[in-house]
Design a protein around this motif. Sequence first.
Motif, PDB file in Angstrom:
ATOM      1  N   VAL A   6     -48.001 -45.076   9.938  1.00  0.00           N
ATOM      2  CA  VAL A   6     -48.036 -43.866   9.116  1.00  0.00           C
ATOM      3  C   VAL A   6     -49.195 -42.963   9.520  1.00  0.00           C
ATOM      4  CG1 VAL A   6     -48.249 -42.995   6.749  1.00  0.00           C
ATOM      5  CG2 VAL A   6     -46.939 -45.080   7.207  1.00  0.00           C
ATOM      6  N   LEU A   7     -50.291 -43.558  10.020  1.00  0.00           N
ATOM      7  CA  LEU A   7     -51.498 -42.776  10.309  1.00  0.00           C
ATOM      8  C   LEU A   7     -51.277 -41.677  11.344  1.00  0.00           C
ATOM      9  CD1 LEU A   7     -54.542 -42.290   9.952  1.00  0.00           C
ATOM     10  CD2 LEU A   7     -54.940 -44.107  11.634  1.00  0.00           C
ATOM     11  N   SER A  10     -48.954 -38.996   9.950  1.00  0.00           N
ATOM     12  CA  SER A  10     -49.619 -38.222   8.903  1.00  0.00           C
ATOM     13  C   SER A  10     -50.582 -37.205   9.494  1.00  0.00           C
ATOM     14  CB  SER A  10     -50.364 -39.157   7.948  1.00  0.00           C
ATOM     15  OG  SER A  10     -49.481 -40.042   7.305  1.00  0.00           O
ATOM     16  N   PHE A  14     -49.553 -33.490   8.677  1.00  0.00           N
ATOM     17  CA  PHE A  14     -50.483 -32.833   7.768  1.00  0.00           C
ATOM     18  C   PHE A  14     -51.188 -31.657   8.439  1.00  0.00           C
ATOM     19  CE2 PHE A  14     -54.965 -32.542   6.387  1.00  0.00           C
ATOM     20  CZ  PHE A  14     -54.776 -32.130   5.075  1.00  0.00           C
ATOM     21  N   MET A  89     -58.933 -38.707  10.213  1.00  0.00           N
ATOM     22  CA  MET A  89     -57.779 -39.416  10.748  1.00  0.00           C
ATOM     23  C   MET A  89     -57.862 -39.562  12.263  1.00  0.00           C
ATOM     24  SD  MET A  89     -54.499 -38.265   8.400  1.00  0.00           S
ATOM     25  CE  MET A  89     -54.811 -36.495   8.312  1.00  0.00           C
ATOM     26  N   THR A 226     -47.784 -43.530  16.976  1.00  0.00           N
ATOM     27  CA  THR A 226     -46.924 -44.301  16.079  1.00  0.00           C
ATOM     28  C   THR A 226     -46.162 -45.371  16.863  1.00  0.00           C
ATOM     29  OG1 THR A 226     -46.652 -42.429  14.571  1.00  0.00           O
ATOM     30  CG2 THR A 226     -44.977 -44.144  14.483  1.00  0.00           C
TER      31      THR A 226
END
Length: 290
Positions: A6-7, A10, A14, A89, A226
């Motif tokens: 997910v990181l 995201s 985002f 992130m 991912t």
Amino acid sequence: MTAWIVLPVSLAAFSITGIWIVYAMAVMNHHVCPVENWFYNVTCSEETAKPGFPKTCCTIQDIPLISKCGSYPPESCLFSLIGNMGAFMVVMVCLLRYAQIIEHSHHCWTNTSGLVSGFCNALGLVMVGNFQVDHAKTLHYVGAGVAFPAGLLFVCLQCVLTYRVAITTLDYWMAHMRVALATGSLVSLVLSGIFFIHESFVLQHAAAICEWVFTVVILVFYGTFTYEFGTVTSETMLAGLQRNLPHGAGVILGGGSRGLGGGATKGLKSPGGSSTSTHLNCTPESIAMF
């Protein structure tokens, strides 16, 4: 599969969504002109645009550079948030990728350089996001001067590392795709720099477009992690920590312990798959503690 996938998604989703929202807010608030506008004036004596509609009289101060879009409130508040969250992130992605490379192969200067360049990219993002170009120009340009080259260096080094740890055909296809993204980011950054130093309105506008392309491509590149992060486990983090512990230090795992230089090596997973392989040797499963 782990939650770490997910990181990267995201980070890309985002940040890309956020900067385009900032752009839309800046256009609607008449702080910049829309990206499709190519006509600029030396000065504007009157503003005929209605509230909530784009400007119709544009000067060089209204060119929609990313930094210019985030110069004035309320969009500057969101721009700072994106810069700070994005930097955090980025640091997490770089740490996980660093540990994963150690787990799958061995410690090398390329991997260390990738970690350092990723951290520099994050530091530059914080400066760009918190020091707006119209209010703290010097600090903003220093941040941009760090973030852009560091981001480019990071993606180039990750291309090399992707080939180095590739095992399956799909791994090599991912490496090829990353080379294409890195090439696109290099071309767009170089063109942006060349166009930016000219006083021509058209070239300045082209520089803004190239800057947007560069930023989006870099974020998409981060999102591709991912593919590998589906195999990240607690052992991945231990591999990175073990490498950076002082000589003789260690962690107790399970009921027993072995010396730092002893013990069997474990089978490695394909960087983007769940199958195991003995393609490369990696760090021991357990290390001794004083």
